[in-house]
Design an enzyme around this catalytic site. Structure first.
Site, mmCIF file in Angstrom:
data_model
loop_
_atom_site.group_PDB
_atom_site.id
_atom_site.type_symbol
_atom_site.label_atom_id
_atom_site.label_comp_id
_atom_site.label_asym_id
_atom_site.label_seq_id
_atom_site.Cartn_x
_atom_site.Cartn_y
_atom_site.Cartn_z
ATOM 1 C CD GLU A 310 -2.744 -1.355 0.386
ATOM 2 O OE1 GLU A 310 -3.025 -0.568 -0.357
ATOM 3 O OE2 GLU A 310 -3.593 -2.396 0.284
ATOM 4 C CG ASP A 335 -19.776 -8.031 -2.293
ATOM 5 O OD1 ASP A 335 -20.548 -7.916 -1.373
ATOM 6 O OD2 ASP A 335 -18.622 -7.554 -2.296
#
EC number: 3.2.1.-
Length: 400
Positions: A310, A335
């Site tokens: 990240e 979803d």
């Protein structure tokens, strides 16, 4: 040869001359060869070799200045080399050297203190300790039944640890649960190189942003390390096959928000590298996660762990993250739509669903991805898909 000469080898004092080979023999076979003083002598000899190589390099650097000098003869070089060898021995013994011998003495002294100096056989001690645990008559134990495992016992985690005990990849150990996946694991992974986990993923995913349904922003542009499974193989042989598989499922999900289904497929293609970097479960099965959505506190379904990179404030941070796992790609599409509908920050994007390019731009503004070109890339892929479909409808195979 006179025996008195043989007895005198290695017994005389150290002359300090580099031509005296007896002093080197004394280091090897002398009476004090295992003493503390001998450690310093050996270290000084090593330092003298190092100094001699350094002097050779210095002399060779000055050879260009000696061209045309009548005194720069082979005889001069021979005596100069003899002088340098003696100088290196004298510097290491008398002038304190450059400190290399002192460092070696400290290291060798620690090794000597940690070694077994009592002359005992370490294998004998192991044999004595293990004698009481092993039966003296193995045939007497042959008829005994093995203990039955406990009911409901799950040894899958231990088996995974055993299976990944030999590989040196820290990423694979973390995925197996050998290293905790909490925040301390992220600090432990800081020592890893940038590409230390790349061999586990043959096709790096595009820049993207992870999501969490509990309102916590997660940074994108991550790359995922997965267990080493069937490298080089992909579920889809080409981009055309990926589109043909995903488009019917994307159309059903796109109807719920009124967006062009091609843009959902294009987004999935960008996120997964046309299906070549889909997150895998620990057993090797596909998680069918097309959009990199993390589990979050509200998710109660299956999950798949992966080592991700990240970007926080422009700095790469490695962490273990849990991603949602679905039973099918169709469930992943639905979803994803539910995820957008359940987060207020994406309301502007949903209101712009009639204009798919505006829809992607609003997603990017809402923090969907950190890549400033994310919306443009998705739109470019969608337009490319439209060209493929037009060519296919005309009955001409697409180029490339």
């Amino acid at each position: 040869m006179d025996s008195r000469l043989l007895s005198g080898i290695g017994a005389g004092p150290d002359s300090g001359s580099y031509t005296d080979l007896n002093r080197l023999n004394q280091l090897k076979v002398g009476k004090d060869r295992d003493g503390e003083a001998n450690i310093r002598k050996v270290a000084q000899e090593f330092e003298s070799l190092f100094l001699n190589e350094m002097l050779k390099s210095m002399r060779s650097a000055n050879e260009a200045l000696g061209d045309g000098n009548f005194m720069n003869s082979q005889t001069t070089k021979q005596y100069q080399d003899m002088y340098d060898q003696q100088l290196s021995v004298s510097l290491s013994k008398n002038a304190g050297g450059i400190g290399l011998a002192d460092v070696l003495v400290r290291q060798l002294s620690k090794m000597k203190q940690g070694s077994r100096g009592n002359g005992e056989n370490p294998f004998a001690r192991v044999a004595e300790n293990g004698a009481g645990r092993w039966p003296s008559n193995p045939s007497a134990q042959a008829g005994k039944a093995l203990p039955m495992p406990e009911a409901g016992r799950d040894d899958s985690k231990l088996l995974n640890q055993r299976r990944l005990a030999l590989p040196g990849k820290l990423a694979e150990r973390m995925l197996a649960g050998i290293v905790p996946s909490a925040s301390p694991a992220a600090s432990q992974m800081q020592s890893l190189g940038q590409d230390s986990y790349l061999p586990a993923q043959s096709y790096p995913a595009a820049s993207r942003r992870g999501f969490s349904t509990d309102g916590v922003d997660s940074q994108g542009s991550r790359r995922i390390a997965q267990p080493p499974l069937a490298r080089g193989k992909s579920m889809f042989a080409s981009a055309d096959e990926f589109i043909a598989t995903m488009l019917p499922m994307a159309q059903k999900a796109a109807e719920r928000i009124g967006v062009d289904a091609r843009y959902l497929v294009a987004q999935a293609a960008l996120e997964t590298g046309w299906g070549k970097s889909i997150i895998r479960q620990q057993d090797g099965g596909s998680s069918h996660n097309l959009f990199g959505i993390k589990t979050g506190s509200r998710w109660d379904g299956a999950s798949a762990r992966a080592l991700t990179t990240e970007y926080e404030g422009g700095k790469a941070v490695k962490e273990i993250a849990a991603f949602r796992s679905y039973s099918s790609f169709e469930q992943s599409f639905h979803d994803y739509v539910s995820f957008l509908q359940g987060n207020d920050r994406y309301q502007n994007a949903l209101d712009s669903a009639a204009n798919p390019e505006r829809f992607m731009q609003e997603l990017q503004r809402a923090g969907y991805a950190t890549d400033p070109q994310y919306a443009r890339k998705v739109a470019q892929i969608a337009r490319q898909m439209q060209t493929y479909q037009a060519v296919a409808a005309a009955g001409t195979p697409p180029l490339g």
